[in-house]
Design an enzyme around this catalytic site. Sequence first.
Site, PDB file in Angstrom:
ATOM      1  N   SER A 413       0.550  -1.436   0.003  1.00 17.20           N
ATOM      2  CA  SER A 413      -0.015  -0.185   0.002  1.00 17.20           C
ATOM      3  C   SER A 413       0.824   1.217  -0.101  1.00 17.20           C
ATOM      4  CB  SER A 413      -0.729   0.072   1.286  1.00 17.20           C
ATOM      5  OG  SER A 413      -2.044   0.812   1.458  1.00 17.20           O
ATOM      6  N   PRO A 414       0.672   2.282  -0.385  1.00 16.30           N
ATOM      7  CA  PRO A 414       0.848   3.876  -0.568  1.00 16.30           C
ATOM      8  C   PRO A 414       1.254   3.700   0.531  1.00 16.30           C
ATOM      9  CG  PRO A 414      -0.742   4.563  -2.237  1.00 16.30           C
ATOM     10  CD  PRO A 414      -0.732   2.523  -0.839  1.00 16.30           C
ATOM     11  N   CYS A 416       4.400   7.073   2.683  1.00 17.60           N
ATOM     12  CA  CYS A 416       5.082   8.739   2.413  1.00 17.60           C
ATOM     13  C   CYS A 416       6.046   8.238   3.336  1.00 17.60           C
ATOM     14  CB  CYS A 416       3.991   9.467   3.225  1.00 17.60           C
ATOM     15  SG  CYS A 416       2.715  10.259   2.060  1.00 17.60           S
ATOM     16  N   GLN A 491       0.889   6.529  -7.330  1.00 19.14           N
ATOM     17  CA  GLN A 491      -0.119   7.501  -6.832  1.00 19.14           C
ATOM     18  C   GLN A 491       0.327   8.196  -6.619  1.00 19.14           C
ATOM     19  OE1 GLN A 491      -1.445   7.655  -1.974  1.00 19.14           O
ATOM     20  NE2 GLN A 491      -2.735   6.556  -2.753  1.00 19.14           N
ATOM     21  N   TYR A 572      -7.244  14.596   1.253  1.00 14.24           N
ATOM     22  CA  TYR A 572      -6.489  15.653   0.560  1.00 14.24           C
ATOM     23  C   TYR A 572      -7.655  16.365  -0.943  1.00 14.24           C
ATOM     24  CZ  TYR A 572      -3.101  13.055   2.421  1.00 14.24           C
ATOM     25  OH  TYR A 572      -2.432  12.494   3.814  1.00 14.24           O
ATOM     26  N   ARG A 620      -8.018   5.428  -6.031  1.00 12.12           N
ATOM     27  CA  ARG A 620      -7.821   5.193  -4.247  1.00 12.12           C
ATOM     28  C   ARG A 620      -9.154   5.973  -3.488  1.00 12.12           C
ATOM     29  NH1 ARG A 620      -4.109   3.620   0.515  1.00 12.12           N
ATOM     30  NH2 ARG A 620      -4.384   1.306   0.116  1.00 12.12           N
ATOM     31  N   ARG A 714       1.097  -1.194   6.593  1.00  8.14           N
ATOM     32  CA  ARG A 714       2.114  -1.395   7.963  1.00  8.14           C
ATOM     33  C   ARG A 714       2.766  -2.735   8.322  1.00  8.14           C
ATOM     34  NH1 ARG A 714      -1.931  -0.094  11.945  1.00  8.14           N
ATOM     35  NH2 ARG A 714      -3.335  -0.669  10.498  1.00  8.14           N
TER      36      ARG A 714
HETATM   37  C1  FMN Z   1       3.465   5.432   7.210  1.00  2.51           C
HETATM   38  C2  FMN Z   1       2.516   5.601   6.291  1.00  2.51           C
HETATM   39  C3  FMN Z   1       2.300   6.070   5.305  1.00  2.51           C
HETATM   40  C4  FMN Z   1       1.171   6.403   4.219  1.00  2.51           C
HETATM   41  N1  FMN Z   1       0.314   7.501   3.714  1.00  2.51           N
HETATM   42  C5  FMN Z   1      -0.046   6.801   2.369  1.00  2.51           C
HETATM   43  C6  FMN Z   1      -0.001   7.159   1.427  1.00  2.51           C
HETATM   44  O1  FMN Z   1       1.017   8.049   0.875  1.00  2.51           O
HETATM   45  N2  FMN Z   1      -1.554   7.416   0.575  1.00  2.51           N
HETATM   46  C7  FMN Z   1      -1.402   6.390   0.864  1.00  2.51           C
HETATM   47  O2  FMN Z   1      -3.242   6.210   0.003  1.00  2.51           O
HETATM   48  N3  FMN Z   1      -2.108   5.921   2.233  1.00  2.51           N
HETATM   49  C8  FMN Z   1      -1.066   5.713   2.877  1.00  2.51           C
HETATM   50  N4  FMN Z   1      -0.961   5.085   3.867  1.00  2.51           N
HETATM   51  C9  FMN Z   1      -2.472   4.545   4.947  1.00  2.51           C
HETATM   52  C10 FMN Z   1      -2.104   3.269   4.048  1.00  2.51           C
HETATM   53  O3  FMN Z   1      -1.840   2.766   2.333  1.00  2.51           O
HETATM   54  C11 FMN Z   1      -2.712   1.929   3.914  1.00  2.51           C
HETATM   55  O4  FMN Z   1      -4.459   2.288   3.627  1.00  2.51           O
HETATM   56  C12 FMN Z   1      -3.525   2.263   6.021  1.00  2.51           C
HETATM   57  O5  FMN Z   1      -2.157   2.170   6.884  1.00  2.51           O
HETATM   58  C13 FMN Z   1      -3.603   1.194   6.470  1.00  2.51           C
HETATM   59  O6  FMN Z   1      -3.361  -0.048   5.935  1.00  2.51           O
HETATM   60  P1  FMN Z   1      -2.583  -1.528   7.200  1.00  2.51           P
HETATM   61  O7  FMN Z   1      -3.712  -0.958   8.274  1.00  2.51           O
HETATM   62  O8  FMN Z   1      -1.918  -2.238   6.338  1.00  2.51           O
HETATM   63  O9  FMN Z   1      -1.237  -0.534   7.655  1.00  2.51           O
HETATM   64  C14 FMN Z   1       0.081   5.503   5.035  1.00  2.51           C
HETATM   65  C15 FMN Z   1       0.333   4.680   5.760  1.00  2.51           C
HETATM   66  C16 FMN Z   1       1.213   4.946   6.843  1.00  2.51           C
HETATM   67  C17 FMN Z   1       1.418   3.845   7.969  1.00  2.51           C
END
Ligand code: FMN
Length: 751
Positions: A413-414, A416, A491, A572, A620, A714
């Site tokens: 997943s994306p 940052c 993304q 956003y 998304r 994560r």
């Molecule tokens: C450190 C971090 C950075 C993230 N950056 C983005 C991002 O750049 N774009 C986005 O759509 N979601 C971002 N997310 C959200 C994740 O892509 C994901 O949707 C969210 O963490 C839930 O998934 P998980 O439970 O597997 O962590 C970010 C999440 C984390 C933890």
Amino acid sequence: MHIVSIGGGPAGLFFAILMKRLDPAHRVTIVERNGPQDTFGWGVVFSDETLGNVATADPETYGEITRRFAHWDAIDIHYRGEVVTSRGHGFSGLSRQVLLDILQRRAESLGVEILFRREVVDLAAFAGADLILGADGVNSRVRELHAAQFGPQLDWRANKFIWLGTTRHFDAFTFLFKETEHGLWRVHAYRFDDRHSTFIVETTEATWRNAGLDRADEDATVGFCERLFADELAGHRLLKNKAVWRNFPTVRNAHWSHRNIVLIGDAAHTAHFSIGSGTKLALEDSIALSRAVAACGDLPQALSAYEAERRPVVESTQRAAQTSLQWFEETERYFGRLEPLQFAVSLLTRSLRITHENLRLRDPAFITRVDRWFAGMAASQSGVAVPAEPPPPPMFTPFRLRDMVLANRVVVSPMCQYSAADGMPEDWHLVHLGSRALGGAALVMTEMTDVSRDGRITPGCAGMYKPEHATAWRRIVDFIHASTPAKIGIQLAHAGRKGSTRLMWEGIDEPLATGNWPLISASPIPYMAHSQVPRAMDRRDMDTVRDDFVHAAQLAELAGFDIVELHFAHGYLLASFLSPLTNRRGDAYGGSLANRLRYPLEVFAAVRGAWPRRKPISVRISATDWVPGGFDGGDAVEVARALKDAGCDIVDVSAGQTTPDAQPVYGRLFQTPFADRVRHEADVPTITVGNISSYADVNSILVGGRADLCALARAHLFDPYWTRHAAVEQNHPLAWPDQYRSVAAYRPRLG
Ligand SMILES: Cc1cc2nc3c(=O)[nH]c(=O)nc-3n(C[C@H](O)[C@H](O)[C@H](O)COP(=O)(O)O)c2cc1C
Ligand SMILES: Cc1cc2nc3c(=O)[nH]c(=O)nc-3n(C[C@H](O)[C@H](O)[C@H](O)COP(=O)(O)OP(=O)(O)OC[C@H]3O[C@@H](n4cnc5c(N)ncnc54)[C@H](O)[C@@H]3O)c2cc1C
């Protein structure tokens, strides 16, 4: 101690038994409005695992109950002329009347006083009691008398159901689905003794009204249901026992006790009958409460200890019950659309607690059949051969979007990284994305990559707005393509009103101390009260940002990316147009959903026009604002339909982060129901994301048809090799890069 239980159902009776066992000197009185033989309903069902606690608490009752059990282990799902059977579930059924007889006899033998046919209206007569139990079921009078203190919340569910019996002997726990000119009917049927089965008929209110059942009495209802299910009843009659059509209320209470009065069983909480837990919860409450009272000398302390022990268990069961009851409220979504096997899996895994792995352990032959079917589907969808014997785990099947074929269903997943300067991806990005591609995920997404300098969230965010960015990204893309089978997507985004903030670890969403840049958004509403107020975009801004997206997509093509994802989520810029909470515009871009979608769709169409036809685009979205009156699941379906019509290939269904006052309901796979809904109602492939961490979950999501791809964020920070580890666990061969070949025969010992 003098204890009075208002209500002589399973909760009140079992508590009385346990207190008498603890100390025969306790005086325990049960006040029950019914006679000993006048209960409602037919049989109750327990899963084999549930009664261990009862065995320890009162072996006599346990022995009596289990002697009267009807056992079965199969679930039969009747669907469009086919019966799909899944085995190994281990259920037991028991007549509710028999259960009450056993508990009543046992209570009386221990000296409990049961006052039958006494309706309690108020508690004045019990002023002298040390402890008063509100064990008076779902419509608890005790709860009502002290509503201000207990804070009850009743969530009346939409479907109608009726609890009937039959002499038809069902060998398995049986789900019937039947479509008529009035609509779709569901039946939950199970045997509870040698001669009888419970037969619960459930349907939507619309179907119930279409069939005229809102005007039918008990006999007319029974006659209607007998005709409707004549084939399945095979000549047997339906039996009634105070049969009325009801709506199920999920009961919750802010507090379970007040002074010396305590709620227990259905009076305190309910869990939908489709997960068969109400009686179990009632018995477990009795055990916990009796232990707490015995352990604490002080009654208020004991009542708090009881609630502290039981509330987490109950709330967890209620979460499972919620997803289960929603499945039955929304069965029309799946009926006719899913093939029988997938419909069955969707039903069996509906509460998201039973996984593909649980089903495999319970019935390996069933899950092999499911996996074989899934592999066949994946082969025809992707045009890539998939071995049928043995079929691969569902997560290791291919998936195609236009010319891009993914080797499996796992997406990084994306995320940052806040490690760029003026948008430039660095060695960090190469190593971060490269190692995750080596780790086996089929698709690695870059972090949110901004289409302009002012479109960044923070000074550390990655960008795609200068030719040098394309060159730097090309290095990463080329590495991944040359060294791994993974595909890489970018993304693209504009931060809108959430821009000009600090790096995550310096204060997420907090404005910069110095060097802020001006913000734009759909409307001039700051993200937080102390955030910068954005300027409402005018037409010139819209043209500029649209062109920035197109330029970024062109650079992404130069860099060799396989897929572009447009970021319409998380509050956003483009998300700020979609939500009515952040878009207050009075022009053609505000107001109705169609208007709010107009600008994001303009951007989408422009990017689609500039991005090669052979390459897919994902979008998304945040499927809900998690705020009443905000963007919600129905809007998400509308948006997904419009995107699909505009040429979007897959919708990446996230949720929330659009406003800081959201009230998200977190939990395992908490966003997957949105992806499921969008997938079926908008008829578009989906990516699901959010608290997915096990391969069992990924496989369950896929075979249940809830999404086409699973994105893990994560989990991938924690373990870049997540997919490789999942392959090892499932004995699935996954080729290593040549450099790492020596690992193929290596088994790590981490324990
Ligand atoms: C450190 C971090 C950075 C993230 N950056 C983005 C991002 O750049 N774009 C986005 O759509 N979601 C971002 N997310 C959200 C994740 O892509 C994901 O949707 C969210 O963490 C839930 O998934 P998980 O439970 O597997 O962590 C970010 C999440 C984390 C933890
Ligand atoms: C259709 C349906 C199917 C179900 N299937 C299952 C299943 O398969 N498995 C399962 O475990 N659970 C099932 N349940 C749930 C189960 O019936 C309840 O969760 C369980 O009975 C709760 O026990 P209780 O003692 O808290 O409440 P109840 O069993 O409702 O007992 C409350 C008692 O209080 C009495 N009472 C109420 N008000 C007063 C008053 N004012 N004065 C005096 N007495 C009063 C009532 O007469 C009743 O006897 C089902 C429920 C429904 C509706």
